[in-house]
Write a protein that holds these residues in place. Structure first.
Motif, PDB file in Angstrom:
ATOM      1  N   GLY A  14     114.242  83.800  34.548  1.00  0.00           N
ATOM      2  CA  GLY A  14     113.153  82.975  34.036  1.00  0.00           C
ATOM      3  C   GLY A  14     112.505  83.576  32.799  1.00  0.00           C
ATOM      4  N   VAL A  15     111.756  82.732  32.106  1.00  0.00           N
ATOM      5  CA  VAL A  15     110.949  83.164  30.965  1.00  0.00           C
ATOM      6  C   VAL A  15     109.493  83.039  31.402  1.00  0.00           C
ATOM      7  CG1 VAL A  15     110.289  82.667  28.583  1.00  0.00           C
ATOM      8  CG2 VAL A  15     112.688  82.463  29.292  1.00  0.00           C
ATOM      9  N   PHE A  16     108.745  84.109  31.195  1.00  0.00           N
ATOM     10  CA  PHE A  16     107.368  84.180  31.648  1.00  0.00           C
ATOM     11  C   PHE A  16     106.424  84.413  30.472  1.00  0.00           C
ATOM     12  CE2 PHE A  16     110.107  85.292  35.091  1.00  0.00           C
ATOM     13  CZ  PHE A  16     109.529  84.699  36.199  1.00  0.00           C
ATOM     14  N   LYS A  17     105.216  83.964  30.633  1.00  0.00           N
ATOM     15  CA  LYS A  17     104.149  84.196  29.662  1.00  0.00           C
ATOM     16  C   LYS A  17     103.114  85.081  30.353  1.00  0.00           C
ATOM     17  CE  LYS A  17     101.434  83.249  26.083  1.00  0.00           C
ATOM     18  NZ  LYS A  17     101.554  83.979  24.882  1.00  0.00           N
ATOM     19  N   ALA A  18     102.811  86.212  29.745  1.00  0.00           N
ATOM     20  CA  ALA A  18     101.794  87.121  30.270  1.00  0.00           C
ATOM     21  C   ALA A  18     100.549  87.000  29.406  1.00  0.00           C
ATOM     22  CB  ALA A  18     102.310  88.556  30.275  1.00  0.00           C
ATOM     23  N   ASP A  19      99.451  86.657  30.028  1.00  0.00           N
ATOM     24  CA  ASP A  19      98.154  86.563  29.356  1.00  0.00           C
ATOM     25  C   ASP A  19      97.381  87.826  29.707  1.00  0.00           C
ATOM     26  OD1 ASP A  19      95.755  85.856  28.212  1.00  0.00           O
ATOM     27  OD2 ASP A  19      95.253  84.383  29.758  1.00  0.00           O
TER      28      ASP A  19
END
Length: 140
Positions: A36-41
Motif C-alpha cells: 500500500g501507499v500511505f500518507k503520514a501527517d
C-alpha cells in the motif's frame, strides 16, 4: 514517518531483514505488487517533546483496534509515534503505539508469497516465527 511512503516490516533481530510490507488495508504481505501507499501527517503538538503522526491510505484511516493494525473508514486514526527505547533497529525510526511496537500474526511470520495478506497485531510473544517492527520507506 512523514509524507508519502510504504510501511515495511523488518525483523527485530539479527540483520533486521525486510520481511515485506503492509497493504492499503494494513495487512502483511510479501507480494510487492500489493504494498500500500500511505500518507503520514507528522506534527508536534504544543506541550509534546516528540513528534506524533497519523497514517492514512486509500482504504482509510489507520489505527490500532483490539491490538490489530488496520486501515479503513470505520474509525478515526490512531496517534502513532517513534519507538523511544534503544531496542529497535539502529538508525531507523520504527512505529510505536503507547508502549508497544512489535508486530506479528497468528498464521506464520513472515507470510508466504502464496498467502493472502494476513492481519497483523501487536505481538503477544506466543506467535510462530519472526516478529517485526513497522518502518517507513518514503516514496518520491
Amino acid at each position: 514517518f512523514n509524507g508519502t511512503g510504504q510501511i515495511r516490516t523488518r525483523w527485530y533481530k539479527g540483520n533486521y531483514a525486510d520481511l515485506g510490507c503492509l497493504t492499503k488495508e494494513g495487512r502483511w504481505t510479501v507480494d510487492e505488487s500489493l504494498c500500500g501507499v500511505f500518507k503520514a501527517d507528522r506534527r508536534r503538538p504544543a506541550g509534546y517533546e516528540i513528534d506524533i503522526w497519523y497514517l492514512k491510505s486509500k482504504a482509510g484511516n489507520c489505527r490500532i483496534y483490539a491490538a490489530n493494525f488496520l486501515c479503513d473508514n470505520s474509525g478515526k486514526g490512531t496517534e502513532f509515534g517513534p519507538w523511544l527505547w534503544p531496542t529497535a533497529i539502529p538508525g531507523t525510526e520504527v512505529l510505536r503505539w503507547g508502549q508497544y511496537g512489535l508486530m506479528a500474526n497468528w498464521v506464520r511470520n513472515p507470510p508466504l508469497k502464496t498467502d493472502a495478506p494476513l492481519d497483523i497485531h501487536l505481538v503477544g510473544y506466543s506467535e510462530p516465527g519472526k516478529y517485526v517492527w513497522l518502518t517507513w520507506s518514503p516514496l518520491k
